[in-house]
Design a protein around this motif. Structure first.
Motif, PDB file in Angstrom:
ATOM      1  N   LYS A   1       0.840  -1.202   0.000  1.00  0.00           N
ATOM      2  CA  LYS A   1       0.000   0.000   0.000  1.00  0.00           C
ATOM      3  C   LYS A   1       0.874   1.251   0.000  1.00  0.00           C
ATOM      4  CE  LYS A   1      -3.932   2.075   2.406  1.00  0.00           C
ATOM      5  NZ  LYS A   1      -4.888   1.868   3.517  1.00  0.00           N
TER       6      LYS A   1
ATOM      7  N   ARG B   1       0.842   5.743  -1.107  1.00  0.00           N
ATOM      8  CA  ARG B   1       0.067   6.936  -1.450  1.00  0.00           C
ATOM      9  C   ARG B   1       0.832   7.680  -2.521  1.00  0.00           C
ATOM     10  NH1 ARG B   1      -0.994  12.569   1.071  1.00  0.00           N
ATOM     11  NH2 ARG B   1      -2.919  13.083  -0.005  1.00  0.00           N
TER      12      ARG B   1
ATOM     13  N   GLN C   1      -4.838   2.010 -13.275  1.00  0.00           N
ATOM     14  CA  GLN C   1      -5.110   0.744 -12.606  1.00  0.00           C
ATOM     15  C   GLN C   1      -4.937  -0.435 -13.558  1.00  0.00           C
ATOM     16  OE1 GLN C   1      -8.423   0.932  -9.968  1.00  0.00           O
ATOM     17  NE2 GLN C   1      -8.696  -1.285  -9.929  1.00  0.00           N
TER      18      GLN C   1
ATOM     19  N   ILE D   1      -8.411  -3.952  -6.832  1.00  0.00           N
ATOM     20  CA  ILE D   1      -7.773  -3.636  -5.555  1.00  0.00           C
ATOM     21  C   ILE D   1      -8.722  -4.043  -4.444  1.00  0.00           C
ATOM     22  CG2 ILE D   1      -6.976  -1.762  -4.065  1.00  0.00           C
ATOM     23  CD1 ILE D   1      -6.211  -0.240  -6.578  1.00  0.00           C
TER      24      ILE D   1
ATOM     25  N   ARG E   1     -10.802  -3.872  -1.398  1.00  0.00           N
ATOM     26  CA  ARG E   1     -11.372  -2.794  -0.578  1.00  0.00           C
ATOM     27  C   ARG E   1     -11.098  -3.013   0.902  1.00  0.00           C
ATOM     28  NH1 ARG E   1     -11.001   1.172  -3.641  1.00  0.00           N
ATOM     29  NH2 ARG E   1     -12.228   1.024  -5.530  1.00  0.00           N
TER      30      ARG E   1
ATOM     31  N   VAL F   1      -7.763  -0.808   0.657  1.00  0.00           N
ATOM     32  CA  VAL F   1      -7.856   0.560   0.140  1.00  0.00           C
ATOM     33  C   VAL F   1      -9.328   0.882  -0.065  1.00  0.00           C
ATOM     34  CG1 VAL F   1      -7.214   2.164  -1.693  1.00  0.00           C
ATOM     35  CG2 VAL F   1      -5.629   0.336  -1.054  1.00  0.00           C
TER      36      VAL F   1
ATOM     37  N   GLU G   1      -8.701   5.790  -1.909  1.00  0.00           N
ATOM     38  CA  GLU G   1      -8.307   5.810  -3.318  1.00  0.00           C
ATOM     39  C   GLU G   1      -8.462   7.210  -3.916  1.00  0.00           C
ATOM     40  OE1 GLU G   1      -8.761   3.040  -7.267  1.00  0.00           O
ATOM     41  OE2 GLU G   1     -10.374   2.979  -5.797  1.00  0.00           O
TER      42      GLU G   1
ATOM     43  N   TYR H   1      -4.297   6.929  -2.284  1.00  0.00           N
ATOM     44  CA  TYR H   1      -3.857   5.635  -1.754  1.00  0.00           C
ATOM     45  C   TYR H   1      -4.183   4.530  -2.750  1.00  0.00           C
ATOM     46  CZ  TYR H   1      -3.263   7.891   2.761  1.00  0.00           C
ATOM     47  OH  TYR H   1      -2.842   8.717   3.763  1.00  0.00           O
ATOM     48  N   THR H   2      -3.275   3.575  -2.870  1.00  0.00           N
ATOM     49  CA  THR H   2      -3.468   2.468  -3.794  1.00  0.00           C
ATOM     50  C   THR H   2      -2.506   1.340  -3.439  1.00  0.00           C
ATOM     51  OG1 THR H   2      -3.736   1.892  -6.122  1.00  0.00           O
ATOM     52  CG2 THR H   2      -1.851   3.301  -5.554  1.00  0.00           C
TER      53      THR H   2
ATOM     54  N   ARG I   1      -0.857  -3.023  -8.329  1.00  0.00           N
ATOM     55  CA  ARG I   1      -2.008  -2.914  -9.227  1.00  0.00           C
ATOM     56  C   ARG I   1      -2.029  -1.623 -10.028  1.00  0.00           C
ATOM     57  NH1 ARG I   1      -3.021  -7.695  -9.997  1.00  0.00           N
ATOM     58  NH2 ARG I   1      -5.249  -7.640 -10.182  1.00  0.00           N
ATOM     59  N   MET I   2      -0.933  -0.851  -9.998  1.00  0.00           N
ATOM     60  CA  MET I   2      -0.885   0.427 -10.700  1.00  0.00           C
ATOM     61  C   MET I   2       0.345   0.527 -11.575  1.00  0.00           C
ATOM     62  SD  MET I   2      -3.432   2.343  -9.983  1.00  0.00           S
ATOM     63  CE  MET I   2      -4.823   1.949  -8.955  1.00  0.00           C
TER      64      MET I   2
END
Length: 141
Positions: A66, A68, A76, A80, A82, A85, A90, A94-95, A99-100
């Motif tokens: 995780k 920011r 994306q 993700i 939940r 995040v 999000e 934050y992510t 996954r990014m």
């Protein structure tokens, strides 16, 4: 199970390397690396043998990676959790790094479960230069 560049290569697929290679900077460690626009922030770090973002499951389920995003744009790559995040988080950057993918140069802060291991300074001591820290960011004095 050891997570490494080969694991990320399997998850990212065999897509040809993109000519777009934004710079990703991990603010708490000062580590920077080039990351292809077709791979996750986490896979880019692992592919180059860099450190800075904690590594967990690499598929969006554990929350260990995780972060920011404080500067830059990302897109994306997959779902993700939940549980790690929220929609509200999000919306404020934050992510999960696994996954990014970067669209531009990115600066991020690590905020996941292992955040303290990367930023901890012993009481009464100043922050050490990177050469005085071990591979996990711990004080080796």
């Amino acid at each position: 199970m050891r997570i490494d560049a080969a694991t990320c290569e399997n998850q990212c697929g065999d897509a040809p390397a993109s000519s777009l290679q934004p710079t990703v900077t991990v603010a708490c460690s000062g580590e920077s690396y080039l990351c292809r626009g077709d791979e996750s922030l986490l896979c880019g770090m692992l592919r180059l043998g860099r450190k800075g973002i904690p590594v967990g499951c690499t598929n969006g389920g554990c929350g260990v990676c995780k972060v920011r995003v404080t500067s830059g744009r990302v897109r994306q790559l997959g779902a993700i959790s939940r549980a790690h995040v929220s929609v509200e988080e999000e919306a404020t950057g934050y992510t999960l790094a696994c996954r990014m993918a970067p669209e531009t140069d990115v600066i991020l802060d690590v905020v996941g479960k292992l955040h303290r291991n990367l930023t901890r300074t012993a009481p009464g001591r100043s922050e050490l230069p990177a050469a005085a820290r071990n591979d996990h960011g711990r004080d080796e004095r």
